[in-house]
Structures are given as C-alpha cells and as structure tokens.
Write a protein that holds these residues in place. Sequence first.
Motif, PDB file in Angstrom:
ATOM      1  N   ALA A  97       0.863  -1.173   0.000  1.00  0.00           N
ATOM      2  CA  ALA A  97       0.000   0.000   0.000  1.00  0.00           C
ATOM      3  C   ALA A  97       0.900   1.223   0.000  1.00  0.00           C
ATOM      4  N   GLN A  98       0.416   2.306  -0.550  1.00  0.00           N
ATOM      5  CA  GLN A  98       1.212   3.529  -0.656  1.00  0.00           C
ATOM      6  C   GLN A  98       0.470   4.680   0.012  1.00  0.00           C
ATOM      7  N   PHE A  99       1.246   5.576   0.658  1.00  0.00           N
ATOM      8  CA  PHE A  99       0.667   6.649   1.462  1.00  0.00           C
ATOM      9  C   PHE A  99       1.369   7.965   1.140  1.00  0.00           C
ATOM     10  N   ASP A 100       0.591   9.041   1.137  1.00  0.00           N
ATOM     11  CA  ASP A 100       1.173  10.363   0.890  1.00  0.00           C
ATOM     12  C   ASP A 100       0.165  11.435   1.284  1.00  0.00           C
ATOM     13  N   PHE A 101       0.605  12.686   1.246  1.00  0.00           N
ATOM     14  CA  PHE A 101      -0.262  13.841   1.491  1.00  0.00           C
ATOM     15  C   PHE A 101      -0.245  14.753   0.279  1.00  0.00           C
ATOM     16  N   GLY A 102      -1.360  15.420   0.034  1.00  0.00           N
ATOM     17  CA  GLY A 102      -1.445  16.460  -0.973  1.00  0.00           C
ATOM     18  C   GLY A 102      -2.232  17.632  -0.426  1.00  0.00           C
ATOM     19  N   GLU A 103      -2.276  18.717  -1.165  1.00  0.00           N
ATOM     20  CA  GLU A 103      -3.026  19.902  -0.755  1.00  0.00           C
ATOM     21  C   GLU A 103      -4.219  20.103  -1.679  1.00  0.00           C
ATOM     22  N   ALA A 104      -5.247  20.732  -1.146  1.00  0.00           N
ATOM     23  CA  ALA A 104      -6.424  21.048  -1.947  1.00  0.00           C
ATOM     24  C   ALA A 104      -7.121  22.256  -1.321  1.00  0.00           C
ATOM     25  N   THR A 105      -8.032  22.849  -2.071  1.00  0.00           N
ATOM     26  CA  THR A 105      -8.823  23.979  -1.592  1.00  0.00           C
ATOM     27  C   THR A 105     -10.280  23.556  -1.484  1.00  0.00           C
ATOM     28  N   VAL A 106     -10.896  23.816  -0.358  1.00  0.00           N
ATOM     29  CA  VAL A 106     -12.319  23.537  -0.143  1.00  0.00           C
ATOM     30  C   VAL A 106     -12.938  24.734   0.566  1.00  0.00           C
ATOM     31  N   PRO A 136      -1.958  -4.325   5.009  1.00  0.00           N
ATOM     32  CA  PRO A 136      -1.015  -4.856   4.021  1.00  0.00           C
ATOM     33  C   PRO A 136       0.328  -5.168   4.686  1.00  0.00           C
ATOM     34  N   GLN A 137       1.110  -5.992   4.002  1.00  0.00           N
ATOM     35  CA  GLN A 137       2.398  -6.378   4.569  1.00  0.00           C
ATOM     36  C   GLN A 137       3.394  -5.233   4.589  1.00  0.00           C
ATOM     37  N   ARG A 138       3.293  -4.317   3.618  1.00  0.00           N
ATOM     38  CA  ARG A 138       4.299  -3.281   3.489  1.00  0.00           C
ATOM     39  C   ARG A 138       3.639  -1.967   3.087  1.00  0.00           C
ATOM     40  N   GLY A 139       4.086  -0.878   3.703  1.00  0.00           N
ATOM     41  CA  GLY A 139       3.607   0.448   3.344  1.00  0.00           C
ATOM     42  C   GLY A 139       4.735   1.271   2.758  1.00  0.00           C
ATOM     43  N   TRP A 140       4.442   1.974   1.665  1.00  0.00           N
ATOM     44  CA  TRP A 140       5.444   2.796   0.974  1.00  0.00           C
ATOM     45  C   TRP A 140       5.203   4.253   1.333  1.00  0.00           C
ATOM     46  N   PHE A 141       6.272   4.911   1.779  1.00  0.00           N
ATOM     47  CA  PHE A 141       6.186   6.300   2.223  1.00  0.00           C
ATOM     48  C   PHE A 141       7.342   7.102   1.622  1.00  0.00           C
ATOM     49  N   ASP A 142       7.176   8.432   1.640  1.00  0.00           N
ATOM     50  CA  ASP A 142       8.319   9.322   1.454  1.00  0.00           C
ATOM     51  C   ASP A 142       9.114   9.316   2.751  1.00  0.00           C
ATOM     52  N   ASN A 143       9.783  10.399   3.037  1.00  0.00           N
ATOM     53  CA  ASN A 143      10.539  10.533   4.273  1.00  0.00           C
ATOM     54  C   ASN A 143      10.003  11.716   5.076  1.00  0.00           C
ATOM     55  N   GLY A 159       9.819  10.497  -6.406  1.00  0.00           N
ATOM     56  CA  GLY A 159       8.410  10.218  -6.199  1.00  0.00           C
ATOM     57  C   GLY A 159       7.878   9.074  -7.033  1.00  0.00           C
ATOM     58  N   HIS A 160       8.602   8.728  -8.143  1.00  0.00           N
ATOM     59  CA  HIS A 160       8.095   7.663  -9.008  1.00  0.00           C
ATOM     60  C   HIS A 160       8.123   6.307  -8.324  1.00  0.00           C
ATOM     61  N   GLU A 161       8.862   6.184  -7.206  1.00  0.00           N
ATOM     62  CA  GLU A 161       8.923   4.900  -6.524  1.00  0.00           C
ATOM     63  C   GLU A 161       7.581   4.514  -5.917  1.00  0.00           C
ATOM     64  N   LYS A 162       6.714   5.478  -5.695  1.00  0.00           N
ATOM     65  CA  LYS A 162       5.357   5.195  -5.230  1.00  0.00           C
ATOM     66  C   LYS A 162       4.377   5.970  -6.111  1.00  0.00           C
ATOM     67  N   GLY A 163       4.483   5.660  -7.391  1.00  0.00           N
ATOM     68  CA  GLY A 163       3.707   6.403  -8.381  1.00  0.00           C
ATOM     69  C   GLY A 163       2.207   6.226  -8.259  1.00  0.00           C
ATOM     70  N   LEU A 164       1.747   5.112  -7.662  1.00  0.00           N
ATOM     71  CA  LEU A 164       0.310   4.896  -7.543  1.00  0.00           C
ATOM     72  C   LEU A 164      -0.338   5.983  -6.697  1.00  0.00           C
ATOM     73  N   VAL A 165       0.251   6.271  -5.530  1.00  0.00           N
ATOM     74  CA  VAL A 165      -0.349   7.276  -4.662  1.00  0.00           C
ATOM     75  C   VAL A 165      -0.049   8.677  -5.169  1.00  0.00           C
ATOM     76  N   GLU A 166       1.073   8.867  -5.856  1.00  0.00           N
ATOM     77  CA  GLU A 166       1.324  10.173  -6.474  1.00  0.00           C
ATOM     78  C   GLU A 166       0.235  10.471  -7.500  1.00  0.00           C
ATOM     79  N   GLY A 167      -0.148   9.447  -8.248  1.00  0.00           N
ATOM     80  CA  GLY A 167      -1.246   9.634  -9.190  1.00  0.00           C
ATOM     81  C   GLY A 167      -2.574   9.838  -8.503  1.00  0.00           C
ATOM     82  N   LEU A 168      -2.733   9.210  -7.322  1.00  0.00           N
ATOM     83  CA  LEU A 168      -3.986   9.358  -6.589  1.00  0.00           C
ATOM     84  C   LEU A 168      -4.201  10.792  -6.134  1.00  0.00           C
ATOM     85  N   VAL A 169      -3.122  11.507  -5.796  1.00  0.00           N
ATOM     86  CA  VAL A 169      -3.266  12.896  -5.372  1.00  0.00           C
ATOM     87  C   VAL A 169      -3.936  13.714  -6.480  1.00  0.00           C
ATOM     88  N   GLY A 170      -3.422  13.599  -7.703  1.00  0.00           N
ATOM     89  CA  GLY A 170      -4.035  14.320  -8.822  1.00  0.00           C
ATOM     90  C   GLY A 170      -5.413  13.793  -9.160  1.00  0.00           C
TER      91      GLY A 170
END
Length: 501
Positions: A131-140, A190-197, A234-245
């Motif tokens: 599983a992959q995890f990250d943060f993004g910004e948005a306006t609401v 999941p067995q493993r979580g992918w994160f930035d630092n 960031g491409h190492e966890k491209g799934l969640v990078e794509g999820l942000v957009g």
Amino acid sequence: MTTKVAEIERIRWAYHREGAGIRAIARAFGVSRKTVRRAVLDPGPWGSRPGQPRPSPVLDPGAPVIRGWLAADQGAPRKQRHTATRIHQRLVAEYGFTGAESSVRRWVRQHRPPTTRALTVPLVHDPGVDAQFDFGEATVRIGGVAQRVQLFCARLAYSTRDVLVAFPRQVREAWLEGIVTAFTVWDGVPQRGWFDNPSQLGRLRAGTFVPGEAFLALQSAYGFRAHHGTPGQGHEKGLVEGLVGYGWRTYLVPVPDVPDWAALNADLARRTAADLAVCRQGQVDLVGTRFAAEQGRRGPLPATPLLPCTRHPVLVGRLQPHVRFERRPYSVPAGYAGQRLTLWAFATWVEVWTPTACVARHERRPGPGEPITDFWHYLPILARKPGAFDQALPVRQAQFPPEVTALLAALETAHGSDRRSAHREFLAICTLARDHDPLRWRAACATALARGTGTVAGVRAALAGRPLAAAPGPVVPSRLATVTVAAGDPGQYARLLAAAP
C-alpha cells in the motif's frame, strides 16, 4: 509527399492490366516517371524515406567540439551537464560562433546521446502486499470560507482501493489517524507500506530514514513494515502520487462547500467507496472485484485499535488553570492548578488526562495564540469574582445554549445598571448545572424563563419540578392572635393642622 496506396494501385493496374507505358502513366497521374517505376515494383504502402541531412555551414565546423562536450558530460554530475544554452554561450565566447541559439538547440536535440533514465519497467503487485501513502493539498470551502486542506491519500497497490481523509494540518497525528483510518476501511493490514521521508514520522540521517517512536508503535500494533523511498524520487510510489491528482480531479471538482470537517470527510468516504464499481485503466476487473480477491491476503486488525495520538506530560499553571502545547494554552478545571497531567494530542483535538480520567477536551489549534478556554473550567473562579464576567475570555469564548443565553439577557435587563448582581445570579444558576444532567438543567432554565422567575430560586424550583413558592408572611405569636387594634382615623391629622395657631 507520400503517394497513397490507392494511387499506387491505379498505377499498377494501368501498367500491368492495361499495358500503358511509364511515360503515359506519369503524364496521366501527374507524377514522375521515377514514382511510376517504383509503384510498378513496390505495391506499398510506402513509408517516408530518410532525407539527407541539410548542410549547416555555420554550425557544422563546431559539431566535433559539441560532441566532445556532450561525451564528457556522461561522467559529470547530472545537474552539472551542458544545456543547449550553455553550449551556445561557450561557442560564442570561445570560438566566435555567430549562429543562433535555436540552431544549437535543434542540433543538440538530434545528437545528444540517448539515456535510459526516463524509461520505466511495468510492475505487478501481489494481492495484500503493498500500500502507498502520501499527502497532498487542496482547496475547499468549510462553513462558507475557502481554505487549504491537507489531503491524506492511501491506495492499495493491487486493488487500487483508495482512502482520502482531509486534515487542517499535516502533523504527526494526522499521519497516524490517516493510516489507522485506511486500515479500518480496508478491514486489514497490508504487509508493506510505501512512504516518502516525512519529518512528522521520523528523521532522515545520512540518507537513511529513522522512524520516530509513535510511528514504530503504529507498525508494532498493526504488524506491517514501512519502506521509505529515495529522497526526491516520487516515481517509486507512483500509484499514490497519481492518486493525489486523481483525487483533485475526481473528488474535489467542483470545489466542495461543506458545513464542517466531518461532512467533508464523509463525502470523501462516500466518493471513494463508489469507485469500487470502476475499472481502472489497464485492468480488466472492477476495483471491487480485485479488493474482494485480496481480502484474505491482508493481515488482521489488532483486537484493540491504536489511538492515533501522541502523549505529552504537562504542568497546570498555578495562577491560571491551563496547560501549554505547541505554544498554545488550553484550560483545565480550576481544581487541577499546579498538578502534573498528560496531554493526548490527536490530529484535530487535544485531551488532558489524569492517570484515570479525561478532564478536558479542546479543538486543536496551532500556536502561538490566545488561550483556548472552557467556561465551566473557570466557573468556580468567576463565582468568586463576578465583576470580571464582562471581560473574562472564558465568557467570550463560551457558547451557551439559546435558552441559557436568553436567561442571561433577561437577568441583565432586570438588574439594569447593576450588572454585577445580574452576573452573580447567572453564575449561581450555572453552578446548579454541576449537580444535574445538562439537558435537564437547560430545560429548567427555559422553564424558569417562561414563568418569569429567571432566578436561582426559579431554576432550582424548575429542577425540583414544582412552582416557585410565594414568599412567606410574618409569623404572629399565638398570645397576640386575639388582640385587635382599632383602625386609625386619617382625619385626625387634618384636624390637628386646623387647630394649630
């Protein structure tokens, strides 16, 4: 211009079937005899033939020099290699080059040595593993006010089941709560979580990420391993990078306008759950089908969920009953002044605990700033100092129920300029709430106000379920009960005045 297959076919028909000559065919179709000869031999389709490179009298003499620079760049740091602009500058300064920079750019684009750095390898993800995890910004818009929010994003690599949670800030506790929420929604770990630092979860030391205690406790409680990507990759966890957009475009268009944070996160949960009926690009099964297929592959949730908070020892002030966290004071009940307590910090609120009980709960706000207070914490102090009521910060931050606010206004009107007495009466009424159910106390305030007896006695009578008794008259001793006194004659005073000289 490339000759079309249909035209080639007509030329070949005229030559092979009708016996026309090459010169006649060329004249009839408006093409060269060379084209006719080629069509007779090659039925097509024809591709474009590479043309001869056009000579460049100005740039060609410098081509060997440029090739040497580009070859030397292969051993230089990636960010310190020649750009086309720098090559043009050196040619002008060192060789008196008179050509345009655009010509150099075109030449470099055509002759730069190829690289495989931008090439990627297709990956296959096993069910329940990553599983992959990250943060993004948005306006609401929350409560009609536009603001930036931090959007926690999590995606299972195999099924691409998404979880999005909005937070006011990207703090450590937001990471913890987001991860716990994702595991809960997925009903497994999941067995493993992918994160930035992220600095909220640990520190990067000598190129290696060292997790903090709170993050290690989370891994221990849920039984997963964390993999931290290479900094800046960031491409190492491209799934969640794509999820942000994808989250911006899919879940936040148009810009959400919600009353509060709970409504925003409920809407995000509903929208991400709807994607179970979607088939992602490059897949043949629905997200829901793939999610169900990995259901037994994820680890179980712990019997006791980990509280997504951090704990901090705090000391209550002796002069003001509050503790400090992130340079912001938070009030506690006055009876705990001078004591050592523990503050539990969650993503959006804080709690203050004794060893056995929670004594205060407040919305979490970044510091520094004015204290966050609770009127009821300061009630014993205000009861002794009613003159401070008008300027007391706990009073101004208080949000009384409508019936209590109306009762306060009625007391201030009844006492006129004597606001101190009005506030003393109101504080005495509030003191009654400590020994009664809050809803019952509110109902008693409304009842006393409706009866026109908005006083301590009136509220106390309403709490007891009886009307306010009339004030008792004077008590007459039994020995005087039979004594009668003649009524006075009001005319005596007038006769006395008439007899005066």
